[in-house]
Design a protein around this motif. Sequence first.
Motif, PDB file in Angstrom:
ATOM      1  N   ILE A  19      -9.018  -0.367   3.132  1.00  0.00           N
ATOM      2  CA  ILE A  19      -8.490  -0.087   1.882  1.00  0.00           C
ATOM      3  C   ILE A  19      -9.533  -0.623   0.900  1.00  0.00           C
ATOM      4  O   ILE A  19      -9.897   0.041  -0.225  1.00  0.00           O
ATOM      5  N   LEU A  34       0.651  -7.395   5.260  1.00  0.00           N
ATOM      6  CA  LEU A  34       1.553  -6.425   4.283  1.00  0.00           C
ATOM      7  C   LEU A  34       2.915  -6.801   4.935  1.00  0.00           C
ATOM      8  O   LEU A  34       4.010  -6.030   4.342  1.00  0.00           O
ATOM      9  N   ALA A  48       3.006  -4.916  -3.615  1.00  0.00           N
ATOM     10  CA  ALA A  48       3.039  -6.331  -3.493  1.00  0.00           C
ATOM     11  C   ALA A  48       3.859  -6.872  -4.628  1.00  0.00           C
ATOM     12  O   ALA A  48       3.700  -6.387  -5.905  1.00  0.00           O
ATOM     13  N   LEU A  70      -3.403  -0.784  -7.807  1.00  0.00           N
ATOM     14  CA  LEU A  70      -2.899  -0.966  -6.368  1.00  0.00           C
ATOM     15  C   LEU A  70      -2.730  -2.377  -6.062  1.00  0.00           C
ATOM     16  O   LEU A  70      -3.250  -3.254  -6.195  1.00  0.00           O
ATOM     17  N   THR A  99      -6.555  -3.624   5.456  1.00  0.00           N
ATOM     18  CA  THR A  99      -6.241  -4.014   4.048  1.00  0.00           C
ATOM     19  C   THR A  99      -7.846  -4.196   3.862  1.00  0.00           C
ATOM     20  O   THR A  99      -8.281  -3.847   2.805  1.00  0.00           O
ATOM     21  N   LEU A 137      -1.609  -5.094  -3.320  1.00  0.00           N
ATOM     22  CA  LEU A 137      -1.808  -5.153  -2.113  1.00  0.00           C
ATOM     23  C   LEU A 137      -1.999  -6.602  -1.746  1.00  0.00           C
ATOM     24  O   LEU A 137      -2.722  -7.273  -2.370  1.00  0.00           O
ATOM     25  N   ASN A 138      -1.487  -6.885  -0.686  1.00  0.00           N
ATOM     26  CA  ASN A 138      -1.593  -8.049   0.056  1.00  0.00           C
ATOM     27  C   ASN A 138      -2.438  -8.132   0.889  1.00  0.00           C
ATOM     28  O   ASN A 138      -2.664  -6.932   1.466  1.00  0.00           O
ATOM     29  N   THR A 139      -3.085  -9.262   1.362  1.00  0.00           N
ATOM     30  CA  THR A 139      -3.906  -9.148   2.717  1.00  0.00           C
ATOM     31  C   THR A 139      -3.149  -8.927   4.079  1.00  0.00           C
ATOM     32  O   THR A 139      -3.625  -8.329   5.106  1.00  0.00           O
ATOM     33  N   TRP A 183      -3.008  -6.868  10.343  1.00  0.00           N
ATOM     34  CA  TRP A 183      -3.100  -6.325   8.786  1.00  0.00           C
ATOM     35  C   TRP A 183      -4.442  -6.252   8.164  1.00  0.00           C
ATOM     36  O   TRP A 183      -4.654  -5.449   7.282  1.00  0.00           O
TER      37      TRP A 183
END
Length: 155
Positions: free
Chosen positions: A75, A53, A4, A47, A72, A49-51, A68
């Motif tokens: 994850i 992707l 991200a 990590l 997420t 990470l966007n909600t 997505w």
Amino acid sequence: MGLAFAVPQGTQLPPSLHNILREYAQDWDATPPLHPDLTEWARQGVLLLNTILTVEEGKPGSHARLGWQTLTDQILAACNALPHPVAFLLWGKHAQEKLPLLDETRHVIVTAPHPSPLSAYRGFFGSKPFSTTNLRLKEKGQPPIPWTLTQDTLF
């Protein structure tokens, strides 16, 4: 790039990354590289990470209905299930909506508005997310994250 906010060297920095770097510099009283290699954070267990992707260029939220969130959320659930405390930096409303998936008694949760130009001045700037995370990790007996950024030399 799979992280991200990260973009390959030679690409103009997105405004959100520019604001993250600005807060990073203020938080650590440091000068970040002009084009940071965020994989250094990933190597240390961070990590990014966007909600959601993926997104169509210039169309925020354009892929919000592609499913997505299912991935997420899984994850986040896997990270939440880890036996040691994990630090979650939830930037923005969409990320903060994931709080119910996380055990706030076991993990470090740091929230702030999103670093986008639309909300950075509403509390992201001055939130000191990096030093706050390390302080809370220390309180839980965990080592701090070395938030070092290096110049991207991949290209």
